[in-house]
Design a protein around this motif. Structure first.
Motif, PDB file in Angstrom:
ATOM      1  N   TYR A 284     -36.230 -11.326   3.046  1.00 19.14           N
ATOM      2  CA  TYR A 284     -37.213 -10.245   3.127  1.00 19.14           C
ATOM      3  C   TYR A 284     -38.067 -10.225   1.866  1.00 19.14           C
ATOM      4  CZ  TYR A 284     -34.355  -8.231   6.939  1.00 19.14           C
ATOM      5  OH  TYR A 284     -33.658  -8.017   8.088  1.00 19.14           O
TER       6      TYR A 284
ATOM      7  N   VAL B  27     -46.188 -15.932   7.779  1.00 14.99           N
ATOM      8  CA  VAL B  27     -44.895 -16.470   8.208  1.00 14.99           C
ATOM      9  C   VAL B  27     -44.903 -16.427   9.731  1.00 14.99           C
ATOM     10  CG1 VAL B  27     -42.416 -16.097   8.256  1.00 14.99           C
ATOM     11  CG2 VAL B  27     -43.701 -15.621   6.152  1.00 14.99           C
TER      12      VAL B  27
ATOM     13  N   THR C 103     -31.182  -5.699  11.294  1.00 11.87           N
ATOM     14  CA  THR C 103     -32.636  -5.586  11.326  1.00 11.87           C
ATOM     15  C   THR C 103     -33.335  -6.923  11.414  1.00 11.87           C
ATOM     16  OG1 THR C 103     -32.439  -5.263   8.949  1.00 11.87           O
ATOM     17  CG2 THR C 103     -33.171  -3.374  10.245  1.00 11.87           C
TER      18      THR C 103
ATOM     19  N   SER D  66     -33.291  -9.080  13.487  1.00 14.88           N
ATOM     20  CA  SER D  66     -33.823  -9.373  14.814  1.00 14.88           C
ATOM     21  C   SER D  66     -34.897  -8.367  15.190  1.00 14.88           C
ATOM     22  CB  SER D  66     -32.692  -9.342  15.856  1.00 14.88           C
ATOM     23  OG  SER D  66     -32.176  -8.032  15.959  1.00 14.88           O
ATOM     24  N   LEU D  67     -35.049  -7.333  14.390  1.00 13.42           N
ATOM     25  CA  LEU D  67     -35.999  -6.275  14.740  1.00 13.42           C
ATOM     26  C   LEU D  67     -37.330  -6.404  14.024  1.00 13.42           C
ATOM     27  CD1 LEU D  67     -33.602  -3.168  14.687  1.00 13.42           C
ATOM     28  CD2 LEU D  67     -34.082  -4.741  16.551  1.00 13.42           C
ATOM     29  N   ILE D  68     -37.320  -7.106  12.908  1.00  9.45           N
ATOM     30  CA  ILE D  68     -38.588  -7.223  12.194  1.00  9.45           C
ATOM     31  C   ILE D  68     -39.478  -8.236  12.903  1.00  9.45           C
ATOM     32  CG2 ILE D  68     -37.508  -6.630  10.014  1.00  9.45           C
ATOM     33  CD1 ILE D  68     -37.621  -9.547   9.233  1.00  9.45           C
ATOM     34  N   SER D  69     -40.738  -8.221  12.525  1.00  7.09           N
ATOM     35  CA  SER D  69     -41.666  -9.140  13.167  1.00  7.09           C
ATOM     36  C   SER D  69     -42.354  -9.996  12.117  1.00  7.09           C
ATOM     37  CB  SER D  69     -42.717  -8.350  13.943  1.00  7.09           C
ATOM     38  OG  SER D  69     -42.067  -7.531  14.889  1.00  7.09           O
ATOM     39  N   PRO D  70     -42.311 -11.277  12.230  1.00  5.25           N
ATOM     40  CA  PRO D  70     -41.555 -11.993  13.251  1.00  5.25           C
ATOM     41  C   PRO D  70     -40.057 -11.882  12.999  1.00  5.25           C
ATOM     42  CG  PRO D  70     -42.346 -13.510  11.585  1.00  5.25           C
ATOM     43  CD  PRO D  70     -42.935 -12.174  11.253  1.00  5.25           C
ATOM     44  N   GLY D  71     -39.281 -12.105  14.023  1.00  7.19           N
ATOM     45  CA  GLY D  71     -37.829 -12.100  13.861  1.00  7.19           C
ATOM     46  C   GLY D  71     -37.432 -13.154  12.838  1.00  7.19           C
TER      47      GLY D  71
ATOM     48  N   PHE E 146     -35.139   0.245  20.223  1.00  8.02           N
ATOM     49  CA  PHE E 146     -36.093  -0.796  19.838  1.00  8.02           C
ATOM     50  C   PHE E 146     -36.735  -1.377  21.090  1.00  8.02           C
ATOM     51  CE2 PHE E 146     -37.032  -5.315  19.322  1.00  8.02           C
ATOM     52  CZ  PHE E 146     -37.825  -5.335  18.189  1.00  8.02           C
TER      53      PHE E 146
ATOM     54  N   TYR F 147     -40.383  -0.277  14.628  1.00  3.61           N
ATOM     55  CA  TYR F 147     -40.155  -1.719  14.633  1.00  3.61           C
ATOM     56  C   TYR F 147     -40.463  -2.292  16.014  1.00  3.61           C
ATOM     57  CZ  TYR F 147     -37.471  -1.039  10.264  1.00  3.61           C
ATOM     58  OH  TYR F 147     -37.061  -0.723   8.993  1.00  3.61           O
TER      59      TYR F 147
ATOM     60  N   ARG G 229     -43.330  -4.976  16.945  1.00  2.00           N
ATOM     61  CA  ARG G 229     -43.048  -6.244  17.622  1.00  2.00           C
ATOM     62  C   ARG G 229     -44.028  -6.469  18.773  1.00  2.00           C
ATOM     63  NH1 ARG G 229     -38.548  -9.481  18.348  1.00  2.00           N
ATOM     64  NH2 ARG G 229     -38.349  -9.198  16.106  1.00  2.00           N
TER      65      ARG G 229
ATOM     66  N   PHE H 257     -47.367  -7.289  17.421  1.00  2.30           N
ATOM     67  CA  PHE H 257     -47.289  -8.641  16.864  1.00  2.30           C
ATOM     68  C   PHE H 257     -47.414  -9.692  17.963  1.00  2.30           C
ATOM     69  CE2 PHE H 257     -44.768 -12.342  15.616  1.00  2.30           C
ATOM     70  CZ  PHE H 257     -45.305 -12.640  14.376  1.00  2.30           C
TER      71      PHE H 257
ATOM     72  N   LEU I  94     -38.414  -2.736   2.983  1.00  3.70           N
ATOM     73  CA  LEU I  94     -38.228  -4.164   2.710  1.00  3.70           C
ATOM     74  C   LEU I  94     -39.022  -5.067   3.636  1.00  3.70           C
ATOM     75  CD1 LEU I  94     -34.362  -4.238   2.114  1.00  3.70           C
ATOM     76  CD2 LEU I  94     -36.191  -3.789   0.490  1.00  3.70           C
ATOM     77  N   ILE I  95     -39.401  -4.537   4.780  1.00  2.00           N
ATOM     78  CA  ILE I  95     -40.141  -5.390   5.699  1.00  2.00           C
ATOM     79  C   ILE I  95     -41.586  -5.508   5.230  1.00  2.00           C
ATOM     80  CG2 ILE I  95     -38.660  -4.718   7.599  1.00  2.00           C
ATOM     81  CD1 ILE I  95     -40.876  -2.951   8.632  1.00  2.00           C
TER      82      ILE I  95
END
Lengths: 368, 368
Positions: A275, A288, A302, A304-309, B246, B275, B279, B282, B305-306
């Motif tokens: 991150y 990215v 998380t 898997s929840l952020i974008s992009p995974g 989610f 999130y 996604r 995104f 952090l994201i």
DNA sequence: AGTCAACGGGAAATCGATTGAATCCTCTTT
DNA sequence: AAAGAGGATTCAATCGATTTCCCGTTGACT
């Protein structure tokens, strides 16, 4: 005898005790106790007696007093679970695995949270012993705590498992992920996507995990005859506070970017570090995975929840927790001799590559 | 009497007991107990006696037996902490606040994790009562559990606090964030950035939190004379498993996108929902915040952090936890009469807007 | 001299169970 | 008929503290 009138004044309905059940059933407390606990002696108790006692106990809603029972029998039916940091999602998932298993048994987990402080670790281990836990699971993250744990515990012949850290102790079991294979797999993945210039945010040198992951990385590199760029290989400083690894990684990635050394992929020590790296790339206006692929390690929820995974190496945390609990339970169910057989083993769980959106093929047209 | 030779066979060094201290000091167990506990009676104990007893106890390393003590005194020095879901970062932070405070007191938290299962909630409350906790804190997320909690507990005159959910009970305290003000602030923020077409991912109708946040949103909209687009206001279905919000939010956002209704900002029920929305954006090739600003609610740790960082309404989770613990402690330190004064109050903590990278000014040049 | 309260401390009951040893039956066996 | 063998229960000790009374000294005061 005067019967007191029922008033609001009567403060305590006086707990229902074993004696009450005994009187109500016409048998002695001993018999009742024996029956209700299915003690060995209960095989000589007449079936009708058992039935009657059980029925009455049930009907009265009798619940044995935990403290009295533990005081006398010296058994507590509890397992201590010491978590180094309850806000660390890595720990949390392992903990959940442990609980899952323990819930099915008759043991109750006593959870304590050391808040990342080595001193608390010691204090809490002490407290758990004081509470006579019958087993101890420690869920470690990367905090380096004193292994005097070990001495304290093995003294008490307490089944002990550490999850997430490989202690080289003859008496303590451990469950860890296959860090080396994980590092190898991560590297292989990037290589197959065509990446040759790879930056590394390595874990603190103090951590065996990081060293093992690195070993896996090197093994692959050698096999693939890939030369790594020393300028893009740095270790994070060791810090005792988890979130700071984000900052450290962020800073390190910035240094890589400023150095001018080209790279099209970055492999981070763990997800949080990933991150941090992503943030640095983001701030530099890089995309990215278009401009740079990023791989993490752990697969915290998380990711898997952020974008992009986040593409990452998954540690099977739930399973590790379950395994740890099984370990303890098995140990508790065996005789002393058998038990010795369990001690000191360390179980290595498979690491699994999880490909998500943060990695992509190296673009053939590269900006210089 | 034969003295047994010291062999490895001697299994237990026999715990050091109060009696041992008594003998060693030349005083009776009663006196020792009184002194070591600073009991009321200890004011009539000579200072020299106290000193001597304390010294000897210390020297011998005496530690009272928790179980014996609790059995007799009916006090356990423990506070039950029931967490609805330990893997939920929202709960985790609150828990940490609770622990912080409790660590400074002489009370020990007994943590249990209900795994999002209403049945476990009940079972665990029972277990805590059985263990004679002297207070109970429940850390609720959005799970709707049976409030029979209430009955069970108030029966036992146990100080009780619920964090994160406003129960309308005359006996149970609660600590919640100011949802309405939070909703208002989020809306205001977007408005000030120039956004007029805003999509909403609302929480399940069943949750009071969501309704309050929505109320805040409407209040602002009315004040700003902003008309909201009904087509972009949908509620999530109620689901009992956290991570699924989610997916639900992701799906809902997709529907908004497909509907063709224009929007330049999106306000989500909570961070996880944000999130999910991100996604969807995104995947649709839209940029956050360039093409669409996104605001969450909660400020779970990863939200900072994201990349970009998530603009969100912060719940002061640590403080809420601390407050809850304080509540219990205060209640325990007061007389029965005073105590009644505390019951049934609900504390509302301030919500705070945290501006990060996921929101930006509405672009003047808008793609049609 | 006698009374009384305050002081310093101890004996023993108690909390609510478990458990090793003992008891009381009822059959069998010799 | 005496002895033995179990089967079915119970007695009483125990776990390790806390707590309720109670007892013996002093010293002050009447």
């Amino acid at each position: 005898m005067m019967v007191k009138p029922m008033t609001k004044l009567r403060p305590r309905p006086r707990r229902l005790t074993l004696n009450d059940v005994a009187k109500a059933s016409g048998f002695s407390p001993s018999t009742v106790s024996i029956v209700l606990n299915d003690a060995p002696l209960s095989q000589n108790v007449a079936a009708t007696t058992k039935l009657k006692i059980r029925e009455i106990a049930e009907h009265l809603g009798y619940r044995p007093d935990v403290f009295a029972r533990s005081l006398r029998s010296r058994k507590t039916q509890t397992i201590g679970v010491l978590v180094i940091d309850l806000t660390d999602p890595y720990c949390t998932l392992i903990l959940q695995g442990i609980e899952r298993r323990l819930m099915q048994s008759s043991y109750l987990p006593i959870i304590m949270d050391a808040h990342n402080e080595p001193l608390q670790v010691e204090r809490y281990v002490d407290m758990m012993l004081e509470r006579r836990v019958e087993g101890l699971v420690t869920v470690a993250n990367w905090l380096l705590f004193d292994v005097s744990l070990l001495e304290n515990i093995s003294d008490h012949r307490l089944p002990t498992v550490v999850v997430g850290r490989d202690l080289e102790s003859p008496t303590i079991n451990s469950v860890i992920v296959d860090n080396e294979a994980g590092g190898y797999a991560a590297m292989e993945h990037l290589y197959e996507l065509g990446h040759r210039d790879i930056a590394f945010v390595c874990g603190p040198r103090q951590l065996i995990d990081g060293r093992l992951r690195w070993k896996g990385i090197r093994t692959f590199a050698q096999k693939a005859k890939l030369r790594l760029n020393r300028a893009l290989i740095q270790s994070l400083p060791y810090v005792s506070y988890a979130a700071s690894s984000f900052d450290a990684s962020h800073k390190l990635t910035n240094e890589y970017l400023e150095s001018g050394e080209p790279f099209t992929a970055l492999l981070a020590f763990d997800d949080i570090c990933a991150y941090g790296a992503i943030r640095a790339l983001f701030e530099a206006g890089l995309r990215v995975p278009d401009d740079c692929s990023v791989v993490g390690f752990d697969d915290i929820p998380t990711s898997s929840l952020i974008s992009p995974g986040l593409t990452t190496i998954r540690q099977p945390m739930l399973e590790m927790g379950e395994y740890a609990a099984d370990c303890i339970l098995k140990s508790l169910n065996s005789s002393d001799d058998e038990r010795d057989g369990f001690f000191g083993q360390s179980k290595i769980m498979p690491a699994e590559l999880l490909v998500r959106g943060s990695t992509a093929k190296r673009r053939t047209i590269q900006t210089p």
